[in-house]
Design a protein around this motif. Structure first.
Motif, mmCIF file in Angstrom:
data_model
loop_
_atom_site.group_PDB
_atom_site.id
_atom_site.type_symbol
_atom_site.label_atom_id
_atom_site.label_comp_id
_atom_site.label_asym_id
_atom_site.label_seq_id
_atom_site.Cartn_x
_atom_site.Cartn_y
_atom_site.Cartn_z
ATOM 1 N N ASP A 68 0.656 -1.178 0.032
ATOM 2 C CA ASP A 68 -0.009 0.086 -0.101
ATOM 3 C C ASP A 68 0.762 1.316 0.053
ATOM 4 O O ASP A 68 0.384 2.332 -0.741
ATOM 5 N N VAL A 69 1.958 1.204 0.626
ATOM 6 C CA VAL A 69 2.777 2.243 0.894
ATOM 7 C C VAL A 69 3.570 2.657 -0.897
ATOM 8 O O VAL A 69 3.584 3.591 -1.116
ATOM 9 N N LEU A 70 4.100 1.536 -1.315
ATOM 10 C CA LEU A 70 4.652 1.498 -2.457
ATOM 11 C C LEU A 70 3.486 2.111 -3.462
ATOM 12 O O LEU A 70 4.104 2.823 -4.535
ATOM 13 N N SER A 170 -8.674 8.083 -8.572
ATOM 14 C CA SER A 170 -8.235 6.939 -9.334
ATOM 15 C C SER A 170 -8.082 5.795 -8.443
ATOM 16 O O SER A 170 -8.409 4.689 -8.729
ATOM 17 N N ARG A 171 -7.681 5.999 -7.131
ATOM 18 C CA ARG A 171 -7.267 5.256 -6.090
ATOM 19 C C ARG A 171 -8.261 4.863 -5.258
ATOM 20 O O ARG A 171 -8.382 4.048 -4.127
ATOM 21 N N LYS A 172 -9.523 5.441 -5.345
ATOM 22 C CA LYS A 172 -10.637 5.323 -4.387
ATOM 23 C C LYS A 172 -11.596 4.082 -5.125
ATOM 24 O O LYS A 172 -11.684 4.101 -6.054
ATOM 25 N N PRO A 173 -11.917 3.050 -4.164
ATOM 26 C CA PRO A 173 -11.899 3.361 -2.598
ATOM 27 C C PRO A 173 -10.286 2.896 -2.166
ATOM 28 O O PRO A 173 -9.812 1.846 -2.750
ATOM 29 N N SER A 174 -9.597 3.464 -1.338
ATOM 30 C CA SER A 174 -8.324 3.089 -0.795
ATOM 31 C C SER A 174 -8.278 2.660 0.593
ATOM 32 O O SER A 174 -8.912 2.873 1.405
ATOM 33 N N ILE A 179 -5.835 10.734 6.350
ATOM 34 C CA ILE A 179 -4.732 10.928 7.600
ATOM 35 C C ILE A 179 -3.456 10.184 6.960
ATOM 36 O O ILE A 179 -2.266 10.638 7.142
ATOM 37 N N ASP A 180 -3.551 8.598 6.960
ATOM 38 C CA ASP A 180 -2.471 7.882 6.479
ATOM 39 C C ASP A 180 -1.652 8.579 5.196
ATOM 40 O O ASP A 180 -0.455 8.408 5.221
#
Length: 327
Positions: A68-70, A170-174, A179-180
């Protein structure tokens, strides 16, 4: 509920306007034009306050997977471009001009939704996008203080803003909350800007900044970091409570007071004339010191030349001239 939303909107407007005017004060009045250091400081303060808020239980930050971070890494790169190019543009452009060019990002988002995502766009939204584009296009011809470098950085800024908005949608739902996402943006920006401060020359260039030990500079930098953090929190809260159209309306209302003038805080603090006077005094003192130093060097050179050309007599001989007596 309506009172709560109104207070939230007013808080957002206050933080939005105060944050931009404080940044403008540091960049244009104090002329601290070292964006890697200034924005690195802001992201450091924002990340530190967000981490403290998480530890105190005021906000919730979830532990994210490496994947998820990448996945969010390209958005963090765009975030660095937003704050870096925005700082460069704001230091050269007036606040109203900067806001007009900043609004063009909405045009980029609208065009992408219409052409790529094939979404149905209302006629009113298309007309507003065209008006924003026309206003930005006519602005360079009407700007009496036209700065090509400022418009260049503003172009990069609104392109990064539009790309960031498109990537977020484009990333929703994420898996990552707002906050993250902002926490990752702070960490990535702080690290990247810290490493970029040396190649860009900002790290050693800031040592020659004339107001480096000036209390107004320290107070303004601290205020910019804290205001940026509260602006982020109020923006996240506003998006979670209100609809997208209402959020856009509050953002529009937040920009209206800036059309009066950005010199309000500087005039209130009576800082601009004072700083200009101090700058002239520093230049005058530096000029006098250089003149005195140059004069002392010239005197030393003259002494050295005189000592080299002075006639020398062997030991025991006098340098007095003897005039022969008449017989």
């Amino acid at each position: 509920m309506n009172v709560r939303r109104s207070l939230l909107g007013l808080t957002f407007c206050t933080c939005y306007l105060a944050s931009h005017l404080t940044n403008k004060y540091v960049l244009s009045v104090l002329k601290f034009t070292y964006p890697t250091l200034f924005q690195g400081w802001q992201t450091f303060v924002g990340g530190l306050l967000l981490h403290m808020s998480w530890k105190l239980g005021w906000v919730e930050i979830h532990s994210s997977l490496r994947s998820d971070v990448l996945t969010w890494l390209p958005a963090s790169v765009l975030f660095v471009g937003i704050i870096y190019a925005g700082s460069k543009a704001l230091s050269r452009l007036a606040v109203p001009v900067f806001f007009i060019l900043h609004n063009v990002a909405e045009v980029l988002t609208c065009v992408y939704q219409q052409c790529v995502w094939k979404e149905k766009t209302s006629l009113s939204k298309i007309c507003s996008a065209l008006f924003l584009l026309a206003a930005a296009g006519c602005l360079p011809f009407q700007d009496s203080q036209f700065d090509p470098d400022g418009y260049f950085w503003a172009l990069i800024h609104f392109f990064c803003v539009g790309s960031y908005q498109i990537l977020r949608k484009s990333r929703k739902p994420s898996v990552l909350s707002d906050i993250d996402q902002q926490y990752l943006n702070y960490i990535f920006s702080m690290v990247l800007l810290a490493f970029a401060s040396h190649p860009t020359g900002d790290l050693f260039g800031a040592l020659d900044f004339p107001f480096l030990y000036f209390y107004r500079f320290h107070g303004s930098c601290c205020a910019s970091g804290v205001l940026g953090f509260f602006l982020m929190l109020s923006t996240v809260k506003l998006r979670s409570v209100l609809a997208p159209g209402q959020c856009a309306a509050w953002i529009f209302f937040a920009k209206l007071p800036a059309w009066w003038t950005w010199r309000g805080p500087a005039g209130f603090l009576r800082a601009e004339g004072f700083l200009m006077k101090m700058g002239k005094e520093r230049k005058h003192a530096a000029c006098c010191w250089r003149t005195q130093h140059l004069a002392s060097l010239l005197r030393a050179i003259e002494r050295t030349r005189y000592s080299e050309t002075k006639p020398r007599f062997p030991a025991g001989q006098s340098c007095e001239l003897r005039v022969p007596q008449p017989s």
